[in-house]
Enzyme design. Structure first.
Site, PDB file in Angstrom:
ATOM      1  N   GLU A 249       0.887  -1.181   0.000  1.00 18.23           N
ATOM      2  CA  GLU A 249       0.000   0.000   0.000  1.00 18.23           C
ATOM      3  C   GLU A 249       0.912   1.215   0.000  1.00 18.23           C
ATOM      4  O   GLU A 249       1.524   1.515   1.020  1.00 18.23           O
ATOM      5  CB  GLU A 249      -0.890   0.014   1.247  1.00 18.23           C
ATOM      6  CG  GLU A 249      -1.807  -1.177   1.398  1.00 18.23           C
ATOM      7  CD  GLU A 249      -2.897  -1.211   0.344  1.00 18.23           C
ATOM      8  OE1 GLU A 249      -3.114  -0.189  -0.343  1.00 18.23           O
ATOM      9  OE2 GLU A 249      -3.520  -2.265   0.196  1.00 18.23           O
ATOM     10  N   CYS A 283      -2.302   9.168   2.747  1.00 19.51           N
ATOM     11  CA  CYS A 283      -1.904   8.639   1.433  1.00 19.51           C
ATOM     12  C   CYS A 283      -2.924   8.973   0.355  1.00 19.51           C
ATOM     13  O   CYS A 283      -2.574   9.207  -0.788  1.00 19.51           O
ATOM     14  CB  CYS A 283      -1.689   7.142   1.517  1.00 19.51           C
ATOM     15  SG  CYS A 283      -3.101   6.298   2.215  1.00 19.51           S
ATOM     16  N   GLU A 384       4.582  13.098  -4.551  1.00 21.27           N
ATOM     17  CA  GLU A 384       3.831  13.117  -3.295  1.00 21.27           C
ATOM     18  C   GLU A 384       4.566  13.995  -2.277  1.00 21.27           C
ATOM     19  O   GLU A 384       5.727  13.746  -1.966  1.00 21.27           O
ATOM     20  CB  GLU A 384       3.714  11.690  -2.746  1.00 21.27           C
ATOM     21  CG  GLU A 384       2.846  11.607  -1.519  1.00 21.27           C
ATOM     22  CD  GLU A 384       2.789  10.193  -0.933  1.00 21.27           C
ATOM     23  OE1 GLU A 384       3.852   9.570  -0.795  1.00 21.27           O
ATOM     24  OE2 GLU A 384       1.679   9.732  -0.617  1.00 21.27           O
TER      25      GLU A 384
HETATM   26  P1  NAD Z   1       8.368   4.835   4.645  1.00 23.55           P
HETATM   27  O1  NAD Z   1       8.297   4.043   3.392  1.00 23.55           O
HETATM   28  O2  NAD Z   1       9.541   5.693   4.868  1.00 23.55           O
HETATM   29  O3  NAD Z   1       8.258   3.896   5.912  1.00 23.55           O
HETATM   30  C1  NAD Z   1       7.188   3.016   6.121  1.00 23.55           C
HETATM   31  C2  NAD Z   1       7.653   1.894   7.021  1.00 23.55           C
HETATM   32  O4  NAD Z   1       8.640   1.132   6.330  1.00 23.55           O
HETATM   33  C3  NAD Z   1       8.299   2.341   8.320  1.00 23.55           C
HETATM   34  O5  NAD Z   1       7.957   1.444   9.353  1.00 23.55           O
HETATM   35  C4  NAD Z   1       9.789   2.222   8.008  1.00 23.55           C
HETATM   36  O6  NAD Z   1      10.579   2.026   9.144  1.00 23.55           O
HETATM   37  C5  NAD Z   1       9.801   0.991   7.128  1.00 23.55           C
HETATM   38  N1  NAD Z   1      10.948   0.869   6.215  1.00 23.55           N
HETATM   39  C6  NAD Z   1      11.741   1.844   5.720  1.00 23.55           C
HETATM   40  N2  NAD Z   1      12.694   1.312   4.925  1.00 23.55           N
HETATM   41  C7  NAD Z   1      12.490  -0.018   4.905  1.00 23.55           C
HETATM   42  C8  NAD Z   1      13.124  -1.116   4.255  1.00 23.55           C
HETATM   43  N3  NAD Z   1      14.191  -0.930   3.454  1.00 23.55           N
HETATM   44  N4  NAD Z   1      12.654  -2.349   4.464  1.00 23.55           N
HETATM   45  C9  NAD Z   1      11.573  -2.559   5.252  1.00 23.55           C
HETATM   46  N5  NAD Z   1      10.936  -1.564   5.903  1.00 23.55           N
HETATM   47  C10 NAD Z   1      11.383  -0.309   5.727  1.00 23.55           C
HETATM   48  O7  NAD Z   1       7.023   5.683   4.682  1.00 23.55           O
HETATM   49  P2  NAD Z   1       6.602   6.764   5.750  1.00 23.55           P
HETATM   50  O8  NAD Z   1       7.343   8.028   5.460  1.00 23.55           O
HETATM   51  O9  NAD Z   1       6.666   6.177   7.107  1.00 23.55           O
HETATM   52  O10 NAD Z   1       5.048   6.941   5.397  1.00 23.55           O
HETATM   53  C11 NAD Z   1       4.585   7.781   4.436  1.00 23.55           C
HETATM   54  C12 NAD Z   1       4.275   7.037   3.152  1.00 23.55           C
HETATM   55  O11 NAD Z   1       3.322   6.007   3.407  1.00 23.55           O
HETATM   56  C13 NAD Z   1       3.629   7.919   2.117  1.00 23.55           C
HETATM   57  O12 NAD Z   1       4.217   7.668   0.878  1.00 23.55           O
HETATM   58  C14 NAD Z   1       2.174   7.469   2.112  1.00 23.55           C
HETATM   59  O13 NAD Z   1       1.500   7.718   0.915  1.00 23.55           O
HETATM   60  C15 NAD Z   1       2.311   6.026   2.417  1.00 23.55           C
HETATM   61  N6  NAD Z   1       1.051   5.488   2.937  1.00 23.55           N
HETATM   62  C16 NAD Z   1       0.299   4.690   2.118  1.00 23.55           C
HETATM   63  C17 NAD Z   1      -0.911   4.198   2.569  1.00 23.55           C
HETATM   64  C18 NAD Z   1      -1.777   3.327   1.683  1.00 23.55           C
HETATM   65  O14 NAD Z   1      -2.706   2.719   2.203  1.00 23.55           O
HETATM   66  N7  NAD Z   1      -1.536   3.252   0.395  1.00 23.55           N
HETATM   67  C19 NAD Z   1      -1.348   4.491   3.857  1.00 23.55           C
HETATM   68  C20 NAD Z   1      -0.551   5.292   4.663  1.00 23.55           C
HETATM   69  C21 NAD Z   1       0.659   5.788   4.188  1.00 23.55           C
END
Ligand code: NAD
Length: 490
Positions: A249, A283, A384
């Site tokens: 997601e 998101c 975004e």
């Molecule tokens: P992010 O991708 O930086 O982090 C998300 C999660 O992934 C965190 O727990 C982080 O620690 C972990 N992570 C980071 N690098 C990783 C790796 N290499 N391997 C495994 N895990 C890793 O995102 P964010 O800044 O925390 O959140 C914002 C983003 O989330 C935005 O792009 C938003 O659109 C998206 N989002 C999407 C939805 C959806 O349902 N489509 C919902 C909420 C947020």
């Protein structure tokens, strides 16, 4: 507050004793210290989940027995509702109203999956051989890795934990490193209701280290990830080692199309909610407003006027309508996009600054920001921003609205406002997005699938679809008249 990991039924510090400060984004104060997990901690959690799954201690319970636990978790969440709302506001910064909505949805999600898992599943098929009864059963995938972001700390956690456990999987869960507080409460509740040790494990810390370890592990059978598209790509690559099942997601840059036959006040009000709810850190935010030329000028004037009046402040303050940005890092990222917009030649009609007055200088507050006169290829239109920043574009007709709406790499969500019902459906059917709204923006329900087209993800959360992410499908062909195969004659 000391925050520990939950591994194999025990609360654990990091194996190297490292900790991370957890910050209140409304005032920059440290509210807790969380264990900063290591690869060894991640491995211990994975092995606990593996052992618990292979033992059948959870997967071999009846669906009704698993459901009973989920109902108990929902009840406990409800009992602790006010405390959880307070903690979410403290940790993430969102307003109380926003946090209350999240908690209600979290409770509903546990109850929904408790109910769903006990409804009839599987299928039978009429096949061309009258001796064979062919059927399908659904089974848990195994060990599920669950990784979530910081924007809805409780909600995103529950959207994964509830279906994964309902389906009979064991889990290794990782919240965002900066917002672990309420998810930890869910694990405390799971311990309280007696979920067996090893079934639900939680690790805390850096995504690139422990999240990556979960995504890479050959002992993890599925990974369900919510976060940025950039991280989604890394997860997908990491998952190739054992070809684990993935669901992603990811990000969005969603269009909100306003036709000129609308009630202007309603459209402006809904569009404000579409982008500034959650300070735009949503998101599915309607971050690109597209307005038909006949009402463009009036719409922009009224929208800008109302955006300037939004009451920004700490999420727990009475009357506050928009809280801070979750972290200093995210705030800087958003401010850099505002600068990029100005450099690209877009016209800044409202906001654009960090808010430093009325005691907000210690927190991470940004004014609701509105750009007009943007071009489709500008970065502020294509990328975004994940903050309270919106672009408003003008369109002539349906065709142009859809060209602009679909002209980005994302395809998560989108809305249309029009009083012409036929047009509403015609436009929505041509929108390349997974979550759509007609004459409203944002309402979403645990019963309906959530997820995106294009680079907004793979798979769907919630509803029956969300359960399928955590299930394998097995066909069973049962010969009711056992006999020789008779293929080889010699
Ligand atoms: P992010 O991708 O930086 O982090 C998300 C999660 O992934 C965190 O727990 C982080 O620690 C972990 N992570 C980071 N690098 C990783 C790796 N290499 N391997 C495994 N895990 C890793 O995102 P964010 O800044 O925390 O959140 C914002 C983003 O989330 C935005 O792009 C938003 O659109 C998206 N989002 C999407 C939805 C959806 O349902 N489509 C919902 C909420 C947020």
């Amino acid at each position: 507050m000391k925050l520990r990991m939950y591994i194999n039924g025990e609360w654990k510090d990091s194996s190297n004793k490292a900790v991370r400060d957890i910050i209140n984004p409304a005032n920059g104060e440290v509210i807790a210290q969380a264990a900063e997990g290591t690869i060894e901690d991640a491995e211990a959690a994975i092995q606990a989940a593996r052992k618990a799954f292979d033992s059948g201690i959870w997967s071999e319970l009846t669906a009704a027995e698993r459901a009973k636990y989920l109902y108990q978790i929902a009840d406990k969440l409800e009992e602790q509702f006010e405390e959880l709302v307070d903690l979410e506001v403290l940790d993430n910064g969102k307003t109380r109203g926003e946090a209350e909505f999240d908690m209600e949805d979290a409770v509903a999600c546990f109850r929904y999956y408790a109910g769903l898992i006990t409804t009839p599943g599987g299928e039978t098929f009429e096949v061309p051989d009258p001796d064979i009864q062919s059927m399908v059963v659904r089974e848990p995938v195994g060990v599920a890795g669950l990784v979530v972001p910081w924007n809805f700390p409780m909600l995103m956690s529950v959207w994964k934990i509830a279906p994964a456990l309902a389906a009979g999987n064991t889990i290794v869960f990782k919240p965002a490193e900066i917002t672990p507080v309420t998810a930890i409460k869910v694990f405390e509740i799971m311990e309280e209701v007696g979920i067996p040790a090893g079934v639900a494990n939680m690790i805390l810390g850096e995504g690139g280290v422990i999240g990556q370890a979960v995504a890479e592990s050959h002992d993890v059978d599925a990974i369900s990830f919510t976060g940025s598209t950039q991280t989604g790509r890394k997860i997908m690559q990491a998952a190739t080692g054992n070809l684990k099942k993935i669901s992603l997601e990811l990000g969005g840059k969603s269009p909100n199309m306003i036709f000129d036959d609308v009630d202007l006040e309603i459209a402006v009000d809904q569009a404000l909610f579409g982008i500034f709810f959650g300070a735009g850190q949503v998101c599915s935010a309607g971050s690109r407003i597209l307005v038909q030329e006949g009402i463009y000028d009036q719409f922009v004037d009224r929208f800008v006027e109302r955006a300037k009046n939004i009451k920004v402040g700490p999420g727990n303050e009475e009357g506050v309508e928009m809280g801070p940005i979750v972290s200093e890092r995210q705030m800087k990222n958003i401010l850099s996009y505002i600068k990029i917009g100005q450099e690209e030649g877009a016209v800044l009609r409202a906001g654009g600054n960090r808010i430093m007055n009325r005691g907000m200088d210690k927190g991470f507050f940004i004014e609701p920001t509105v750009f007009t006169d943007v071009k489709q290829n500008m970065r502020i239109v294509q990328e975004e921003i994940f903050g309270p920043v919106v672009t408003i574009q003008k369109f002539k007709d349906e065709k142009e609205a859809l060209e602009l709406a679909n002209g980005v790499d994302y395809g998560l969500a989108g809305g249309v406002f029009t009083s012409d019902g036929a047009r509403a459906l015609r436009v929505i059917k041509k929108l390349r997005a997974g979550i759509t709204w007609i004459n409203t923006y944002h309402p979403t329900f645990v019963e309906a699938p959530w997820g995106g087209y294009k680079q907004s993800g793979i798979g769907r959360s919630l509803g029956t679809y969300g359960l399928e992410d955590f299930q394998e499908v097995k066909q069973i062909n049962n010969n009711m008249n056992p006999g020789m195969a008779g293929w080889f004659k010699s």
